[in-house]
Design a protein around this motif. Structure first.
Motif, PDB file in Angstrom:
ATOM      1  N   ALA A   1       0.810  -1.221   0.000  1.00 16.85           N
ATOM      2  CA  ALA A   1       0.000   0.000   0.000  1.00 16.85           C
ATOM      3  C   ALA A   1       0.841   1.269   0.000  1.00 16.85           C
ATOM      4  CB  ALA A   1      -0.947   0.000   1.200  1.00 16.85           C
ATOM      5  N   LYS A   2       2.105   1.153   0.344  1.00 18.22           N
ATOM      6  CA  LYS A   2       2.976   2.334   0.410  1.00 18.22           C
ATOM      7  C   LYS A   2       3.479   2.768  -0.963  1.00 18.22           C
ATOM      8  CE  LYS A   2       7.070  -0.504   1.342  1.00 18.22           C
ATOM      9  NZ  LYS A   2       8.143  -0.849   2.303  1.00 18.22           N
ATOM     10  N   TYR A   3       3.291   1.920  -1.983  1.00 16.11           N
ATOM     11  CA  TYR A   3       3.825   2.240  -3.302  1.00 16.11           C
ATOM     12  C   TYR A   3       2.837   3.080  -4.120  1.00 16.11           C
ATOM     13  CZ  TYR A   3       7.363  -1.291  -2.272  1.00 16.11           C
ATOM     14  OH  TYR A   3       8.386  -2.003  -1.689  1.00 16.11           O
ATOM     15  N   GLN A   4       3.387   3.885  -5.041  1.00 12.56           N
ATOM     16  CA  GLN A   4       2.565   4.686  -5.941  1.00 12.56           C
ATOM     17  C   GLN A   4       2.051   3.859  -7.117  1.00 12.56           C
ATOM     18  OE1 GLN A   4       1.686   7.989  -5.484  1.00 12.56           O
ATOM     19  NE2 GLN A   4       2.630   7.741  -3.461  1.00 12.56           N
ATOM     20  N   THR A   5       2.885   2.937  -7.579  1.00 20.06           N
ATOM     21  CA  THR A   5       2.506   2.046  -8.681  1.00 20.06           C
ATOM     22  C   THR A   5       2.962   0.623  -8.370  1.00 20.06           C
ATOM     23  OG1 THR A   5       4.556   2.450  -9.918  1.00 20.06           O
ATOM     24  CG2 THR A   5       2.669   3.893 -10.401  1.00 20.06           C
ATOM     25  N   ILE A   6       2.318  -0.349  -9.019  1.00 15.16           N
ATOM     26  CA  ILE A   6       2.641  -1.760  -8.804  1.00 15.16           C
ATOM     27  C   ILE A   6       2.692  -2.459 -10.155  1.00 15.16           C
ATOM     28  CG2 ILE A   6       1.804  -3.952  -7.837  1.00 15.16           C
ATOM     29  CD1 ILE A   6       0.474  -2.408  -5.622  1.00 15.16           C
ATOM     30  N   LYS A   7       3.619  -3.383 -10.294  1.00 12.77           N
ATOM     31  CA  LYS A   7       3.647  -4.241 -11.482  1.00 12.77           C
ATOM     32  C   LYS A   7       2.853  -5.513 -11.190  1.00 12.77           C
ATOM     33  CE  LYS A   7       8.098  -2.654 -13.294  1.00 12.77           C
ATOM     34  NZ  LYS A   7       9.476  -3.049 -13.704  1.00 12.77           N
ATOM     35  N   ILE A   8       2.202  -6.022 -12.215  1.00  9.12           N
ATOM     36  CA  ILE A   8       1.381  -7.217 -12.036  1.00  9.12           C
ATOM     37  C   ILE A   8       2.210  -8.375 -11.469  1.00  9.12           C
ATOM     38  CG2 ILE A   8       0.074  -9.009 -13.247  1.00  9.12           C
ATOM     39  CD1 ILE A   8      -1.518  -6.518 -12.874  1.00  9.12           C
ATOM     40  N   LYS A   9       3.448  -8.525 -11.914  1.00 12.69           N
ATOM     41  CA  LYS A   9       4.268  -9.643 -11.451  1.00 12.69           C
ATOM     42  C   LYS A   9       4.531  -9.586  -9.951  1.00 12.69           C
ATOM     43  CE  LYS A   9       8.799  -7.501 -12.376  1.00 12.69           C
ATOM     44  NZ  LYS A   9      10.074  -7.655 -13.122  1.00 12.69           N
ATOM     45  N   ASP A  10       4.419  -8.387  -9.345  1.00 10.91           N
ATOM     46  CA  ASP A  10       4.626  -8.250  -7.901  1.00 10.91           C
ATOM     47  C   ASP A  10       3.473  -8.832  -7.092  1.00 10.91           C
ATOM     48  OD1 ASP A  10       7.023  -6.923  -8.386  1.00 10.91           O
ATOM     49  OD2 ASP A  10       6.063  -4.950  -8.435  1.00 10.91           O
ATOM     50  N   LEU A  11       2.410  -9.253  -7.772  1.00  6.93           N
ATOM     51  CA  LEU A  11       1.227  -9.781  -7.083  1.00  6.93           C
ATOM     52  C   LEU A  11       1.173 -11.306  -7.126  1.00  6.93           C
ATOM     53  CD1 LEU A  11      -1.407  -7.297  -8.592  1.00  6.93           C
ATOM     54  CD2 LEU A  11      -0.106  -7.040  -6.460  1.00  6.93           C
ATOM     55  N   ALA A  12       2.238 -11.944  -7.594  1.00  6.98           N
ATOM     56  CA  ALA A  12       2.227 -13.392  -7.832  1.00  6.98           C
ATOM     57  C   ALA A  12       1.912 -14.196  -6.581  1.00  6.98           C
ATOM     58  CB  ALA A  12       3.563 -13.829  -8.429  1.00  6.98           C
ATOM     59  N   ASN A  13       2.306 -13.712  -5.423  1.00  6.12           N
ATOM     60  CA  ASN A  13       2.118 -14.480  -4.189  1.00  6.12           C
ATOM     61  C   ASN A  13       0.911 -14.017  -3.376  1.00  6.12           C
ATOM     62  OD1 ASN A  13       4.488 -16.059  -4.632  1.00  6.12           O
ATOM     63  ND2 ASN A  13       5.744 -14.352  -3.883  1.00  6.12           N
ATOM     64  N   GLU A  14       0.081 -13.165  -3.965  1.00  2.36           N
ATOM     65  CA  GLU A  14      -1.075 -12.629  -3.246  1.00  2.36           C
ATOM     66  C   GLU A  14      -2.315 -13.513  -3.420  1.00  2.36           C
ATOM     67  OE1 GLU A  14      -0.938 -10.034  -1.269  1.00  2.36           O
ATOM     68  OE2 GLU A  14       1.148  -9.557  -1.764  1.00  2.36           O
ATOM     69  N   ASP A  15      -3.218 -13.406  -2.472  1.00  2.61           N
ATOM     70  CA  ASP A  15      -4.530 -14.042  -2.571  1.00  2.61           C
ATOM     71  C   ASP A  15      -5.486 -13.069  -3.254  1.00  2.61           C
ATOM     72  OD1 ASP A  15      -3.697 -16.346  -1.230  1.00  2.61           O
ATOM     73  OD2 ASP A  15      -4.163 -15.488   0.739  1.00  2.61           O
ATOM     74  N   PHE A  16      -6.201 -13.558  -4.269  1.00  8.03           N
ATOM     75  CA  PHE A  16      -7.077 -12.695  -5.060  1.00  8.03           C
ATOM     76  C   PHE A  16      -8.543 -12.930  -4.720  1.00  8.03           C
ATOM     77  CE2 PHE A  16      -3.289 -12.058  -7.439  1.00  8.03           C
ATOM     78  CZ  PHE A  16      -3.467 -10.945  -8.244  1.00  8.03           C
TER      79      PHE A  16
ATOM     80  N   ASN B   1      -2.090   2.339  -8.758  1.00  7.00           N
ATOM     81  CA  ASN B   1      -2.014   2.257 -10.219  1.00  7.00           C
ATOM     82  C   ASN B   1      -1.117   1.093 -10.650  1.00  7.00           C
ATOM     83  OD1 ASN B   1      -3.623   4.529 -10.637  1.00  7.00           O
ATOM     84  ND2 ASN B   1      -1.882   5.912 -10.428  1.00  7.00           N
ATOM     85  N   ILE B   2      -1.449   0.522 -11.802  1.00  2.26           N
ATOM     86  CA  ILE B   2      -0.686  -0.599 -12.358  1.00  2.26           C
ATOM     87  C   ILE B   2       0.234  -0.083 -13.454  1.00  2.26           C
ATOM     88  CG2 ILE B   2      -0.849  -2.832 -13.529  1.00  2.26           C
ATOM     89  CD1 ILE B   2      -3.661  -3.107 -12.324  1.00  2.26           C
ATOM     90  N   GLU B   3       1.498  -0.479 -13.404  1.00  4.14           N
ATOM     91  CA  GLU B   3       2.479  -0.004 -14.387  1.00  4.14           C
ATOM     92  C   GLU B   3       2.317  -0.667 -15.747  1.00  4.14           C
ATOM     93  OE1 GLU B   3       6.560   0.009 -13.243  1.00  4.14           O
ATOM     94  OE2 GLU B   3       6.125   0.592 -11.160  1.00  4.14           O
ATOM     95  N   ASP B   4       1.880  -1.918 -15.749  1.00  2.00           N
ATOM     96  CA  ASP B   4       1.870  -2.702 -16.970  1.00  2.00           C
ATOM     97  C   ASP B   4       0.907  -2.147 -18.016  1.00  2.00           C
ATOM     98  OD1 ASP B   4       2.293  -4.184 -14.459  1.00  2.00           O
ATOM     99  OD2 ASP B   4       2.957  -5.775 -15.805  1.00  2.00           O
ATOM    100  N   ALA B   5       1.195  -2.480 -19.287  1.00  2.03           N
ATOM    101  CA  ALA B   5       0.314  -2.078 -20.383  1.00  2.03           C
ATOM    102  C   ALA B   5      -0.930  -2.965 -20.409  1.00  2.03           C
ATOM    103  CB  ALA B   5       1.066  -2.176 -21.713  1.00  2.03           C
ATOM    104  N   ASN B   6      -1.908  -2.576 -21.222  1.00  2.71           N
ATOM    105  CA  ASN B   6      -3.112  -3.361 -21.449  1.00  2.71           C
ATOM    106  C   ASN B   6      -3.909  -3.613 -20.170  1.00  2.71           C
ATOM    107  OD1 ASN B   6      -4.976  -4.729 -23.054  1.00  2.71           O
ATOM    108  ND2 ASN B   6      -4.005  -6.707 -22.685  1.00  2.71           N
TER     109      ASN B   6
END
Length: 292
Positions: free
Chosen positions: A176-191, A256-261
């Motif tokens: 939550a402290k980040y301004q943007t996140i890459k999708i790959k950084d969520l690999a270990n999260e529960d959705f 916000n998400i950094e990745d395209a699409n």
């Protein structure tokens, strides 16, 4: 044969049998049975394959079912068409609404439209995009607001809204402290995602696969405010349109998400080549003017 016979037949098909149709229509089953027999006698062909345990239409029955729906629609829209000749705009519009949208915008437009055409009434149903499309094809809805793009072989569409997708997580989550996140950084999260009726679910799975992982889904829901509550209670994270995140409480935050699409587009859709009612055409025309 009259329009009432056709309505009985269509309802038998929709309800999966005469017993359910009888209950739905509040009409005695022998009355419905006789109406269908009268149709078959007049057409000189069977409409149902009575050798099957379940209700199965013959080829003639399928044709008669589709044509009956068209005739019923024309019949029910006739008063509106006549009224329009005299400037008495009336009618009824069945609209499917996506549960993944900010309702305030569309409700505001509907309110303005109602002031211009006070005799037009609305019926709203809220579903995932896949159900909305199917109900439009089945002539159960006049139009719907759902995810774009759609299959233009079957639908016409008008773009309604385009926005970015955001990661939504608890305010105390380490990310939550980040301004943007890459999708790959969520690999270990529960959705926490919407159920399979929603195209957003497909979109999220697509973008996570492109980032090299399949999301670990701990829950699937049909309402975004339930997702919000689950995130507030630290059951997982989600990915939602920006306009939805702006309605959420202070216990969650959107990154916000950094990745395209990662764009999300909604649009007004209706059945291609269908003869729409006067009121429905007016509503499409009104929205087209507002959105342009």
């Amino acid at each position: 044969m009259d329009i009432k016979h056709m309505k009985y037949f269509v309802e038998v098909v929709k309800q999966g049998g005469m017993t359910n149709a009888s209950k739905f229509l509040y009409i005695a089953q022998p009355t419905i049975s006789k109406a269908i027999k009268d149709i078959e006698d007049e057409m000189a062909v069977p409409l149902f394959d009575r050798g099957k345990r379940q209700l199965v239409l013959t080829d003639a029955g399928k044709i008669f079912f589709n044509k009956s729906k068209e005739i019923i629609s024309l019949y029910e829209n006739l008063p509106s068409e006549i009224s329009s000749l005299y400037g008495l705009e009336t009618g009824h519009i069945n609209i499917g609404l996506s549960a993944v949208m900010n309702m305030e915008t569309i409700i505001g437009m509907i309110g303005d439209f109602h002031h211009q055409f006070p005799n037009v009434t609305f019926n709203f149903v809220e579903h995932g995009g896949k159900s909305i499309e199917q109900q439009i094809l089945n002539d159960e809805l006049d139009l719907g607001i759902t995810t774009l793009p759609v299959d233009h072989q079957y639908f016409e569409a008008l773009s309604f809204n385009k926005e970015s997708l955001c990661v939504v997580l608890n305010q105390n989550h380490p990310l939550a402290k980040y301004q943007t996140i890459k999708i790959k950084d969520l690999a270990n999260e529960d959705f926490i995602l919407f159920n399979d009726d929603f195209y957003l679910n497909d979109k999220i799975i697509e973008i996570t696969k492109n980032a090299g992982f399949i999301p670990n889904m701990v829950s699937q829901i049909s309402q975004w405010n339930v997702i919000e509550n689950l995130i507030s209670n630290r059951l997982g994270i989600s990915i939602l349109p920006l306009s939805i995140t702006q309605l959420m409480n202070k216990n969650v935050c959107a990154i916000n998400i950094e990745d395209a699409n990662v764009e999300w587009e909604l649009g007004l859709v209706w059945k291609k080549d269908k003869r729409l009612s006067y009121a429905t055409n007016k509503w499409i025309e009104y929205l087209r003017d507002r959105l342009t």
